[in-house]
Write a protein that holds these residues in place. Structure first.
Motif, short mmCIF file in Angstrom:
data_model
loop_
_atom_site.label_atom_id
_atom_site.label_comp_id
_atom_site.label_asym_id
_atom_site.label_seq_id
_atom_site.Cartn_x
_atom_site.Cartn_y
_atom_site.Cartn_z
N MET A 1 0.83 -1.20 0.00
CA MET A 1 0.00 0.00 0.00
C MET A 1 0.87 1.26 0.00
SD MET A 1 -3.20 1.06 0.44
CE MET A 1 -3.99 2.52 0.94
N ILE A 2 1.88 1.31 0.87
CA ILE A 2 2.74 2.50 0.91
C ILE A 2 3.52 2.64 -0.38
CG2 ILE A 2 4.73 3.53 2.06
CD1 ILE A 2 3.61 2.50 4.70
N HIS A 4 2.57 1.83 -3.35
CA HIS A 4 1.68 2.38 -4.37
C HIS A 4 1.47 3.88 -4.14
CE1 HIS A 4 -0.27 -1.76 -5.39
NE2 HIS A 4 1.03 -1.72 -5.61
N LYS A 5 1.32 4.26 -2.90
CA LYS A 5 1.14 5.68 -2.58
C LYS A 5 2.38 6.47 -2.98
CE LYS A 5 -1.44 6.53 0.94
NZ LYS A 5 -2.62 7.38 0.85
N ASP A 54 -0.34 13.04 1.68
CA ASP A 54 -0.03 11.61 1.65
C ASP A 54 1.23 11.31 2.46
OD1 ASP A 54 -2.23 10.95 0.14
OD2 ASP A 54 -1.13 10.76 -1.76
#
Length: 102
Positions: A1-2, A4-5, A54
Motif C-alpha cells: 500500500m505504501i 503504491h502511494k 499523503d
C-alpha cells in the motif's frame, strides 16, 4: 500500500515538473500562455497538496510533530491553492480563456 502511494506521489511530482517546464518553454518563446500558466498553477498546487498530505499520512504521528519537515510542508502547502490566485480563480481563467460560456 505504501509503495503504491509513493509511486503515485512520484508520478504527480513528475507531471507537475513537466507542466512547469512546458509553460517555461512557451514563455521563453514569447508565446501567449495564460491558459497554460493557469492550468499549471492549478495542477501544481493540487498535486503538491495531495503529495504532502499523503506523506503526512505515511509518517503517521511524526507527520504532526513540530520540527519535522513534513509538518512544515503541510503548513506551507495548504496556502498554495490560495496564494497567487485561488484554484477556483484558475478554473475560471481556464474556462474563460478557452471560450467556454458561463
Amino acid at each position: 500500500m505504501i509503495r503504491h502511494k509513493l509511486a503515485d506521489m512520484r508520478t504527480k511530482c513528475h507531471a507537475a515538473g513537466l507542466v512547469l517546464y512546458h509553460d517555461a518553454w512557451l514563455a521563453d518563446r514569447h508565446v501567449r500562455c495564460g491558459v497554460e500558466t493557469s492550468m499549471a498553477k492549478l495542477y501544481v498546487a493540487e498535486a503538491a497538496k495531495s503529495v504532502v498530505l499523503d506523506a503526512q499520512e505515511i509518517l503517521g504521528a511524526y507527520g504532526y510533530v513540530k520540527g519535522f519537515d513534513v509538518e512544515r510542508y503541510v503548513h506551507d502547502v495548504l496556502a498554495m491553492p490560495i496564494i497567487g490566485g485561488s484554484s477556483m480563480i484558475q478554473r475560471n481563467n481556464i474556462a474563460n480563456w478557452s471560450g467556454w460560456s458561463r
